[in-house]
Design a protein around this motif. Structure first.
Motif, PDB file in Angstrom:
ATOM      1  N   PHE A  66      -7.932   4.923  -6.458  1.00 48.39           N
ATOM      2  CA  PHE A  66      -7.390   6.278  -6.463  1.00 48.39           C
ATOM      3  C   PHE A  66      -6.816   6.636  -5.095  1.00 48.39           C
ATOM      4  O   PHE A  66      -5.706   7.163  -4.982  1.00 48.39           O
ATOM      5  N   GLY A  67      -7.569   6.345  -4.030  1.00 48.88           N
ATOM      6  CA  GLY A  67      -7.116   6.677  -2.679  1.00 48.88           C
ATOM      7  C   GLY A  67      -5.856   5.924  -2.288  1.00 48.88           C
ATOM      8  O   GLY A  67      -4.933   6.499  -1.703  1.00 48.88           O
ATOM      9  N   VAL A  68      -5.802   4.630  -2.617  1.00 48.21           N
ATOM     10  CA  VAL A  68      -4.618   3.819  -2.296  1.00 48.21           C
ATOM     11  C   VAL A  68      -3.391   4.359  -3.016  1.00 48.21           C
ATOM     12  O   VAL A  68      -2.324   4.565  -2.411  1.00 48.21           O
ATOM     13  N   TYR A  69      -3.533   4.607  -4.319  1.00 48.44           N
ATOM     14  CA  TYR A  69      -2.383   5.066  -5.102  1.00 48.44           C
ATOM     15  C   TYR A  69      -1.921   6.448  -4.654  1.00 48.44           C
ATOM     16  O   TYR A  69      -0.724   6.683  -4.475  1.00 48.44           O
ATOM     17  N   LEU A  70      -2.864   7.377  -4.466  1.00 46.28           N
ATOM     18  CA  LEU A  70      -2.486   8.738  -4.075  1.00 46.28           C
ATOM     19  C   LEU A  70      -1.855   8.754  -2.685  1.00 46.28           C
ATOM     20  O   LEU A  70      -0.865   9.461  -2.461  1.00 46.28           O
ATOM     21  N   LEU A  71      -2.392   7.981  -1.757  1.00 44.23           N
ATOM     22  CA  LEU A  71      -1.821   7.922  -0.414  1.00 44.23           C
ATOM     23  C   LEU A  71      -0.363   7.457  -0.459  1.00 44.23           C
ATOM     24  O   LEU A  71       0.506   8.020   0.213  1.00 44.23           O
ATOM     25  N   CYS A  72      -0.078   6.449  -1.273  1.00 41.93           N
ATOM     26  CA  CYS A  72       1.290   5.940  -1.385  1.00 41.93           C
ATOM     27  C   CYS A  72       2.213   6.973  -2.041  1.00 41.93           C
ATOM     28  O   CYS A  72       3.363   7.134  -1.633  1.00 41.93           O
ATOM     29  N   SER A  73       1.711   7.664  -3.051  1.00 45.36           N
ATOM     30  CA  SER A  73       2.517   8.697  -3.704  1.00 45.36           C
ATOM     31  C   SER A  73       2.864   9.815  -2.732  1.00 45.36           C
ATOM     32  O   SER A  73       4.012  10.278  -2.676  1.00 45.36           O
ATOM     33  N   LEU A  74       1.889  10.249  -1.951  1.00 42.18           N
ATOM     34  CA  LEU A  74       2.141  11.314  -0.982  1.00 42.18           C
ATOM     35  C   LEU A  74       3.094  10.842   0.113  1.00 42.18           C
ATOM     36  O   LEU A  74       3.949  11.614   0.576  1.00 42.18           O
ATOM     37  N   ALA A  75       2.959   9.581   0.529  1.00 43.34           N
ATOM     38  CA  ALA A  75       3.886   9.044   1.529  1.00 43.34           C
ATOM     39  C   ALA A  75       5.307   9.017   0.990  1.00 43.34           C
ATOM     40  O   ALA A  75       6.269   9.348   1.709  1.00 43.34           O
ATOM     41  N   LEU A  76       5.463   8.664  -0.274  1.00 43.85           N
ATOM     42  CA  LEU A  76       6.795   8.623  -0.884  1.00 43.85           C
ATOM     43  C   LEU A  76       7.370  10.029  -1.035  1.00 43.85           C
ATOM     44  O   LEU A  76       8.565  10.243  -0.818  1.00 43.85           O
ATOM     45  N   LEU A 252       6.220  -1.466  -3.782  1.00 45.54           N
ATOM     46  CA  LEU A 252       5.937  -2.199  -2.545  1.00 45.54           C
ATOM     47  C   LEU A 252       4.917  -1.468  -1.685  1.00 45.54           C
ATOM     48  O   LEU A 252       4.042  -2.109  -1.070  1.00 45.54           O
ATOM     49  N   LEU A 253       5.020  -0.142  -1.623  1.00 47.59           N
ATOM     50  CA  LEU A 253       4.034   0.644  -0.873  1.00 47.59           C
ATOM     51  C   LEU A 253       2.636   0.447  -1.450  1.00 47.59           C
ATOM     52  O   LEU A 253       1.666   0.230  -0.714  1.00 47.59           O
ATOM     53  N   VAL A 254       2.522   0.535  -2.778  1.00 46.37           N
ATOM     54  CA  VAL A 254       1.212   0.396  -3.416  1.00 46.37           C
ATOM     55  C   VAL A 254       0.661  -1.008  -3.204  1.00 46.37           C
ATOM     56  O   VAL A 254      -0.528  -1.189  -2.882  1.00 46.37           O
ATOM     57  N   TRP A 255       1.518  -2.013  -3.357  1.00 52.70           N
ATOM     58  CA  TRP A 255       1.073  -3.396  -3.142  1.00 52.70           C
ATOM     59  C   TRP A 255       0.607  -3.597  -1.698  1.00 52.70           C
ATOM     60  O   TRP A 255      -0.469  -4.160  -1.460  1.00 52.70           O
ATOM     61  N   GLY A 256       1.396  -3.115  -0.738  1.00 54.81           N
ATOM     62  CA  GLY A 256       1.040  -3.292   0.670  1.00 54.81           C
ATOM     63  C   GLY A 256      -0.240  -2.556   1.036  1.00 54.81           C
ATOM     64  O   GLY A 256      -1.118  -3.108   1.725  1.00 54.81           O
ATOM     65  N   THR A 274      -2.891  -4.985  -9.458  1.00 51.14           N
ATOM     66  CA  THR A 274      -1.703  -5.431 -10.191  1.00 51.14           C
ATOM     67  C   THR A 274      -1.240  -4.370 -11.181  1.00 51.14           C
ATOM     68  O   THR A 274      -0.043  -4.081 -11.305  1.00 51.14           O
ATOM     69  N   VAL A 275      -2.186  -3.757 -11.882  1.00 51.55           N
ATOM     70  CA  VAL A 275      -1.840  -2.726 -12.870  1.00 51.55           C
ATOM     71  C   VAL A 275      -1.144  -1.539 -12.200  1.00 51.55           C
ATOM     72  O   VAL A 275      -0.094  -1.080 -12.667  1.00 51.55           O
ATOM     73  N   VAL A 276      -1.703  -1.050 -11.098  1.00 51.98           N
ATOM     74  CA  VAL A 276      -1.110   0.150 -10.486  1.00 51.98           C
ATOM     75  C   VAL A 276       0.222  -0.177  -9.809  1.00 51.98           C
ATOM     76  O   VAL A 276       1.111   0.683  -9.735  1.00 51.98           O
ATOM     77  N   VAL A 277       0.382  -1.404  -9.318  1.00 54.23           N
ATOM     78  CA  VAL A 277       1.689  -1.792  -8.768  1.00 54.23           C
ATOM     79  C   VAL A 277       2.742  -1.788  -9.880  1.00 54.23           C
ATOM     80  O   VAL A 277       3.862  -1.297  -9.698  1.00 54.23           O
ATOM     81  N   ALA A 281       6.109   0.541 -10.503  1.00 50.07           N
ATOM     82  CA  ALA A 281       7.427  -0.059 -10.729  1.00 50.07           C
ATOM     83  C   ALA A 281       8.130   0.498 -11.958  1.00 50.07           C
ATOM     84  O   ALA A 281       9.275   0.136 -12.237  1.00 50.07           O
ATOM     85  N   LEU A 282       7.459   1.377 -12.709  1.00 54.17           N
ATOM     86  CA  LEU A 282       8.083   1.983 -13.880  1.00 54.17           C
ATOM     87  C   LEU A 282       9.174   2.969 -13.467  1.00 54.17           C
ATOM     88  O   LEU A 282       9.178   3.476 -12.346  1.00 54.17           O
ATOM     89  N   PRO A 283      10.098   3.283 -14.376  1.00 55.05           N
ATOM     90  CA  PRO A 283      11.098   4.315 -14.073  1.00 55.05           C
ATOM     91  C   PRO A 283      10.449   5.686 -13.953  1.00 55.05           C
ATOM     92  O   PRO A 283       9.265   5.877 -14.259  1.00 55.05           O
TER      93      PRO A 283
END
Length: 325
Positions: A66-76, A252-256, A274-277, A281-283
């Protein structure tokens, strides 16, 4: 790659069918709202409940993921805001258009496309990580962007009110509640009575094809309505850049970030990453265009971003799957 396309092609083909049906008026525009309501209030909630009830609760409470995904979303979101509002003040879009451009860059089409597509590709075990991203996107990212959209002349009270409205919208969304009820059923070992379980299964089975068809119709309607109302003043403008953010930079942000978290010793399952990356990558989520209509932002611009990201994802998403495998 060919084996991946054999799985992904039917999903994009259903989106195209819905798009063509709406553009050629085989499906009246007035009927799209009914289809959308069926998907949002009946089919997808039943699908999510069924998945949640059959998924161990620990998979749905992954704090690191959750933290990894949310951090990347906020960065984007932050990057999109900065790049959209750079340059002379006279040429900058307002906060309303800026915020919804940022939301469409960071919010993948998880509900309508991600759940059925990833289940077909990777199996039902994708549900736990998918639920983590749905909560992050619907509760946090969406609420932040709606609050940002109210900065134009709204004052502090307006922003606070926008946040309250956003949270009320989350509370009225049946998908988080279906996830919660499914999780409770999983914890308690509860099973619905057989007739009710069969009803839920029938609605859940309808979710994938109807959701994808409706997504295409929504994309067509979003393109057609601005032409009858107000055309986008900026044309395509920053549309390709934001679509690129969504399809390339976001995964790429989420993977990194995920790989960095694993290197730091944080508990993060490689399959969940892998799932969240792949979700990243979805539209772009098609429901963002509905939000732009509601809040008076540039619907034409957002519709173009969603359409372009969906078309390009026909190639880019299978490429992401092949890369991660």
């Amino acid at each position: 790659m060919l084996s991946i396309l054999q799985v992904t092609f039917p999903f994009f083909a259903l989106v195209l069918c819905g798009y063509v049906a709406a553009r050629r008026r085989m499906l009246p525009l007035e009927a799209i709202g009914g289809l959308n309501g069926f998907v949002l209030f009946f089919a997808l909630p039943c699908m999510l409940y069924r998945f949640g009830a059959s998924t161990p609760i620990a998979q749905m409470l992954d704090a690191t993921l959750f933290g990894v995904y949310l951090l990347c979303s906020l960065a984007l979101v932050g990057l999109t805001v900065l790049t959209t509002r750079r340059g002379p003040a006279a040429n900058r879009p307002g906060w309303n258009d800026t915020a919804f451009g940022a939301l469409v860059a960071a919010f993948p089409n998880t509900g309508f496309m991600g759940v059925p597509l990833l289940v077909a590709l990777l199996g039902a075990q994708v549900v736990g990580p998918t639920i983590v991203t749905l909560v992050a996107d619907m509760v946090f990212t969406s609420s932040l962007c709606i609050a940002l959209s109210r900065l134009d002349g709204a004052g502090q009270h307006g922003v606070a009110q926008a946040l309250r409205n956003a949270l009320r919208g989350v509370a009225a969304n049946p998908m988080p509640w279906s996830i919660l009820l499914g999780g409770l059923a999983s914890v308690l070992g509860f099973s619905l009575p057989a007739p009710l379980q069969k009803t839920v299964s029938l609605l859940a089975d309808a979710a994938s094809p109807v959701a994808l068809f409706t997504m295409g119709a929504v994309l067509a309607r979003s393109q057609m309505l601005p032409s009858r109302q107000a055309a986008s003043p900026r044309g395509w403008g920053d549309v390709p850049r934001i679509a690129l953010y969504k399809l390339v930079l976001h995964p790429l942000l989420v993977w990194g970030a995920g790989r960095a978290a694993m290197a730091a010793g944080l508990p993060l399952d490689p399959f969940a990453l892998t799932v969240v990356v792949l979700l990243a990558a979805l539209p772009s989520a098609s429901n963002v265009s509905m939000l732009t209509e509601r809040f008076g932002a540039d619907t034409g611009r957002v519709a173009r971003i969603i359409l372009l990201s969906t078309v390009v994802a026909f190639v880019s998403f299978p490429a992401a799957v092949a890369w991660l495998r």
